[in-house]
Design a protein around this motif. Structure first.
Motif, PDB file in Angstrom:
ATOM      1  N   GLY A  46     -31.446 -31.791  38.210  1.00  8.52           N
ATOM      2  CA  GLY A  46     -30.156 -31.174  38.843  1.00  8.52           C
ATOM      3  C   GLY A  46     -29.290 -32.087  39.627  1.00  8.52           C
TER       4      GLY A  46
ATOM      5  N   CYS B 215     -26.581 -28.194  32.742  1.00  9.93           N
ATOM      6  CA  CYS B 215     -27.750 -29.051  33.245  1.00  9.93           C
ATOM      7  C   CYS B 215     -28.854 -28.199  33.028  1.00  9.93           C
ATOM      8  CB  CYS B 215     -27.384 -29.240  34.744  1.00  9.93           C
ATOM      9  SG  CYS B 215     -28.744 -29.965  35.663  1.00  9.93           S
ATOM     10  N   GLY B 216     -30.078 -28.599  32.776  1.00  5.78           N
ATOM     11  CA  GLY B 216     -31.333 -27.914  32.757  1.00  5.78           C
ATOM     12  C   GLY B 216     -31.821 -27.205  33.903  1.00  5.78           C
TER      13      GLY B 216
ATOM     14  N   ASP C  87     -31.421 -35.733  33.692  1.00  2.00           N
ATOM     15  CA  ASP C  87     -31.186 -35.590  32.114  1.00  2.00           C
ATOM     16  C   ASP C  87     -30.984 -36.796  31.338  1.00  2.00           C
ATOM     17  OD1 ASP C  87     -29.675 -34.701  29.844  1.00  2.00           O
ATOM     18  OD2 ASP C  87     -29.316 -32.816  30.707  1.00  2.00           O
TER      19      ASP C  87
ATOM     20  N   HIS D  62     -23.569 -32.256  36.652  1.00  3.78           N
ATOM     21  CA  HIS D  62     -23.076 -32.224  35.090  1.00  3.78           C
ATOM     22  C   HIS D  62     -23.002 -30.807  34.553  1.00  3.78           C
ATOM     23  CE1 HIS D  62     -26.766 -32.181  32.664  1.00  3.78           C
ATOM     24  NE2 HIS D  62     -27.250 -32.619  33.908  1.00  3.78           N
TER      25      HIS D  62
ATOM     26  N   CYS E 175     -28.784 -36.505  38.071  1.00  7.24           N
ATOM     27  CA  CYS E 175     -29.845 -35.576  37.040  1.00  7.24           C
ATOM     28  C   CYS E 175     -30.574 -36.520  36.303  1.00  7.24           C
ATOM     29  CB  CYS E 175     -29.093 -34.731  36.406  1.00  7.24           C
ATOM     30  SG  CYS E 175     -30.262 -33.405  35.684  1.00  7.24           S
TER      31      CYS E 175
HETATM   32 ZN   LIG Z   1     -28.991 -31.824  34.773  1.00  6.78          ZN
END
Ligand SMILES: [Zn+2]
Length: 122
Positions: free
Chosen positions: A61, A100-101, A38, A97, A36
């Motif tokens: 993602g 996650c957004g 992130d 993870h 991801c």
């Molecule tokens: Zn994520």
């Protein structure tokens, strides 16, 4: 907050250290990681990867989507361009993870459909 001057300085320091010299674009060729974007879970940091140790592909993602397949095809061409002397990835890690957004864009199914390939809901 980081600024452009800081980034330029960090880049100069990185280049001066030369740790990347002699490393191949495809790394040692046997490890690819899909993770991801992130900033809290950079796959290289999470897995303790050294420079040149793995090819890391990141998206929202950490999903294997059509763009990841296109990237893998391009990397196969890069491998061919180097005479095929690099081993193909034999170990692929898909790293997702908690928190996650990507769950935050569930309200936008068209966006998810465009990124992952299935038809959007009617
Ligand atoms: Zn994520």
């Amino acid at each position: 907050m980081i600024n452009t001057e800081d980034l330029v300085s960090r880049n100069a320091t990185f280049a001066a250290r030369g740790a990347h010299k002699g490393l191949h674009i495809l790394g040692n060729g046997n490890l690819m990681v899909v993770g991801c974007v992130d900033s809290r879970v950079d796959p290289s940091h999470v897995l303790g990867l050294d420079l040149g140790e793995a090819t890391v592909i990141r998206n929202v993602g950490g999903r294997v989507n059509p763009a990841v397949f296109r990237t893998l095809l391009m990397l196969a061409k890069v491998r061919e361009a180097h005479g095929g002397d690099r081993p193909a990835g034999t170990h692929i890690v898909v790293m997702q993870h908690t928190d996650c957004g990507i769950k935050d864009i569930a309200a936008f199914p068209e966006m998810l459909a465009n990124d992952f390939g299935p038809d959007p809901p009617a």
